[in-house]
Design a protein around this motif. Structure first.
Motif, mmCIF file in Angstrom:
data_model
loop_
_atom_site.group_PDB
_atom_site.id
_atom_site.type_symbol
_atom_site.label_atom_id
_atom_site.label_comp_id
_atom_site.label_asym_id
_atom_site.label_seq_id
_atom_site.Cartn_x
_atom_site.Cartn_y
_atom_site.Cartn_z
ATOM 1 N N ALA A 79 0.830 -1.203 0.000
ATOM 2 C CA ALA A 79 0.000 0.000 0.000
ATOM 3 C C ALA A 79 0.866 1.255 0.000
ATOM 4 C CB ALA A 79 -0.930 -0.011 1.211
ATOM 5 N N LEU A 80 1.900 1.268 0.825
ATOM 6 C CA LEU A 80 2.776 2.435 0.880
ATOM 7 C C LEU A 80 3.488 2.660 -0.443
ATOM 8 C CD1 LEU A 80 4.344 1.998 4.441
ATOM 9 C CD2 LEU A 80 2.671 3.710 3.728
ATOM 10 N N ILE A 81 4.010 1.594 -1.018
ATOM 11 C CA ILE A 81 4.771 1.751 -2.260
ATOM 12 C C ILE A 81 3.838 2.064 -3.425
ATOM 13 C CG2 ILE A 81 4.823 -0.580 -3.244
ATOM 14 C CD1 ILE A 81 7.858 1.703 -2.615
ATOM 15 N N VAL A 118 12.010 -1.177 -5.816
ATOM 16 C CA VAL A 118 10.869 -2.017 -5.463
ATOM 17 C C VAL A 118 11.300 -3.470 -5.544
ATOM 18 C CG1 VAL A 118 8.506 -2.642 -6.024
ATOM 19 C CG2 VAL A 118 9.288 -0.295 -6.341
ATOM 20 N N ASN A 119 11.216 -4.159 -4.424
ATOM 21 C CA ASN A 119 11.613 -5.562 -4.390
ATOM 22 C C ASN A 119 10.887 -6.239 -3.238
ATOM 23 O OD1 ASN A 119 12.890 -8.016 -4.733
ATOM 24 N ND2 ASN A 119 14.675 -7.423 -3.525
ATOM 25 N N PRO A 160 14.766 1.137 4.150
ATOM 26 C CA PRO A 160 15.662 1.968 3.338
ATOM 27 C C PRO A 160 15.160 2.170 1.911
ATOM 28 C CG PRO A 160 16.913 0.378 4.614
ATOM 29 C CD PRO A 160 15.478 0.007 4.776
ATOM 30 N N ARG A 161 14.552 1.133 1.321
ATOM 31 C CA ARG A 161 14.044 1.270 -0.040
ATOM 32 C C ARG A 161 12.917 2.306 -0.091
ATOM 33 N NH1 ARG A 161 15.519 -2.975 -3.475
ATOM 34 N NH2 ARG A 161 16.624 -4.686 -2.449
ATOM 35 N N PHE A 162 11.996 2.202 0.845
ATOM 36 C CA PHE A 162 10.877 3.140 0.874
ATOM 37 C C PHE A 162 11.374 4.564 1.121
ATOM 38 C CE2 PHE A 162 7.502 5.397 3.195
ATOM 39 C CZ PHE A 162 6.493 5.321 2.247
ATOM 40 N N ALA A 163 12.350 4.698 1.991
ATOM 41 C CA ALA A 163 12.917 6.020 2.265
ATOM 42 C C ALA A 163 13.594 6.577 1.015
ATOM 43 C CB ALA A 163 13.906 5.929 3.419
ATOM 44 N N VAL A 210 12.847 5.887 -2.177
ATOM 45 C CA VAL A 210 11.832 6.313 -3.143
ATOM 46 C C VAL A 210 11.195 7.635 -2.715
ATOM 47 C CG1 VAL A 210 9.640 5.692 -4.225
ATOM 48 C CG2 VAL A 210 11.385 3.940 -3.859
ATOM 49 N N THR A 211 10.909 7.772 -1.423
ATOM 50 C CA THR A 211 10.337 9.020 -0.917
ATOM 51 C C THR A 211 11.299 10.188 -1.123
ATOM 52 O OG1 THR A 211 9.117 7.760 0.765
ATOM 53 C CG2 THR A 211 9.324 10.134 1.095
ATOM 54 N N LEU A 212 12.577 9.960 -0.854
ATOM 55 C CA LEU A 212 13.574 11.010 -1.038
ATOM 56 C C LEU A 212 13.693 11.408 -2.507
ATOM 57 C CD1 LEU A 212 15.769 12.772 0.230
ATOM 58 C CD2 LEU A 212 17.391 10.881 -0.108
ATOM 59 N N LEU A 213 13.664 10.413 -3.419
ATOM 60 C CA LEU A 213 13.722 10.729 -4.842
ATOM 61 C C LEU A 213 12.508 11.550 -5.270
ATOM 62 C CD1 LEU A 213 15.032 7.412 -6.458
ATOM 63 C CD2 LEU A 213 16.252 9.576 -6.200
ATOM 64 N N THR A 214 11.351 11.267 -4.684
ATOM 65 C CA THR A 214 10.157 12.043 -5.001
ATOM 66 C C THR A 214 10.357 13.511 -4.655
ATOM 67 O OG1 THR A 214 8.783 10.101 -4.532
ATOM 68 C CG2 THR A 214 7.671 12.232 -4.634
#
Length: 340
Positions: free
Chosen positions: A222-224, A294-295, A315-318, A320-324
């Motif tokens: 849901a978050l991703i 995403v994995n 770390p992956r979610f962080a 992606v959020t940082l890239l946004t």
């Protein structure tokens, strides 16, 4: 101030709804075409009326209706009819084929089949109308949201292409106008994801009364599902913010370019210096691509219950959020520097 962008989002959502509606009609057509194949009840009735078959029916303490069928061919079938919760079917028969044994599990939607072979016996366990993992629907919604994000992902390039003078006359700061525009597009992307989930639920209802399982990696997916399309949108917005024309070409080529980059990053290519260099460059670029983070690792043990294990999700979610945030800020900064 963002009326034009609202119109653009409305048109994209209209097309998305039409496509999803067509898929629902297709699902209905498939359902009608499969009706002549019968159902599990028809299969049970066929075995029940087979010559020489022995059938017995009992009611378990919890109200489950159990039907036991023994056929002259040596098949032993136990059907537990649990009403709304579907049927649990166990079929024991002589081993099929020449393989020595093994185990096979297949889960498609709400149907799960578990087959194992031991000695001269093959046991097949099937559960109909079992709970469907809800993250399946989220995954489908994520794909549609990425497509919609690609379509909307050049708001500033569209302003630059013949509309920049008009944009500069609006009584609002350019960065505030840019943020509002991106906010409108973000709402459109999330609305497309919501429409997709509703369409998927309607399509499944055509075949059966759906039940959903909200366990496993539901929170992570849901978050991703929310962040990944927004990161993809921000990346393409940043890539096109300074362009005055031909931004459609870049948007159209974004998927194959990213796909090739990630493929080159995954292949070792150790056979030559050029191959090593290309791999190194692609690997470095992959860190800038949101979808590369995403994995999800989802396992299906013999019980059929999905489990989620990915200690790197945080770390992956962080990332992606940082890239946004970075790509969004970069897009606004570029557009502020564009002069009419």
């Amino acid at each position: 101030m963002t009326y034009v962008e609202w119109l653009r989002v409305r048109n994209v959502l209209r097309v998305t709804a039409i496509v999803l509606g067509a898929l629902i009609v297709l699902a209905l057509a498939v359902r009608l075409s499969l009706m002549h194949y019968g159902s599990v009840d028809a299969y049970v009735n066929q075995l029940r009326h087979e010559q020489g078959a022995k059938v017995s029916t009992t009611t378990l303490p919890d109200g489950t209706r159990r039907t036991t069928i023994d056929t002259p061919k040596g098949e032993h079938v136990v059907i537990d009819d649990r009403g709304y919760r579907g049927q649990h079917i166990v079929i024991t028969q002589a081993k099929r084929g020449t393989h020595d044994g093994g185990h096979l599990f297949v889960g498609i939607g709400s149907v799960r089949v578990d087959e194992s072979t031991t000695g001269n016996k093959t046991t097949t366990v099937a559960d109909t109308d079992s709970a469907t993992p809800f993250y399946y629907l989220l995954g489908f919604a994520q794909i549609v949201a990425l497509i919609v994000a690609t379509v909307l992902a050049a708001p500033f390039a569209r302003e630059n292409d013949g509309h920049l003078e008009l944009a500069l006359t609006k009584p609002i700061r350019r960065d505030a106008y840019a943020l509002r525009t991106m906010g409108v597009d973000a709402l459109g992307i999330l609305a497309a994801a919501a429409l997709t989930i509703v369409a998927a639920m309607v399509s499944q209802t055509i075949f059966e009364v759906p039940r959903y399982e909200f366990g496993g990696p539901i929170v992570f997916v849901a978050l991703i599902t929310i962040v990944l399309p927004l990161a993809w949108y921000a990346m393409l917005a940043a890539a096109t913010a300074s362009m005055r024309r031909s931004h459609g070409v870049l948007l159209g080529l974004s998927w194959p370019i990213v796909g090739i980059t990630l493929l080159l990053a995954a292949l070792p290519m150790q056979g030559s210096i050029v191959g090593v260099f290309v791999h190194a460059v692609a690997h470095a670029l992959s860190w800038l691509i949101p979808v590369s983070y995403v994995n999800f690792n989802v396992s299906y043990p013999t019980t059929g219950t999905p489990t989620f294990y990915d200690p790197t999700f945080g770390p992956r979610f962080a990332a992606v959020t940082l890239l946004t945030l970075i790509y969004g800020a970069l897009a606004v900064w570029q557009w502020r520097r564009v002069e009419a």
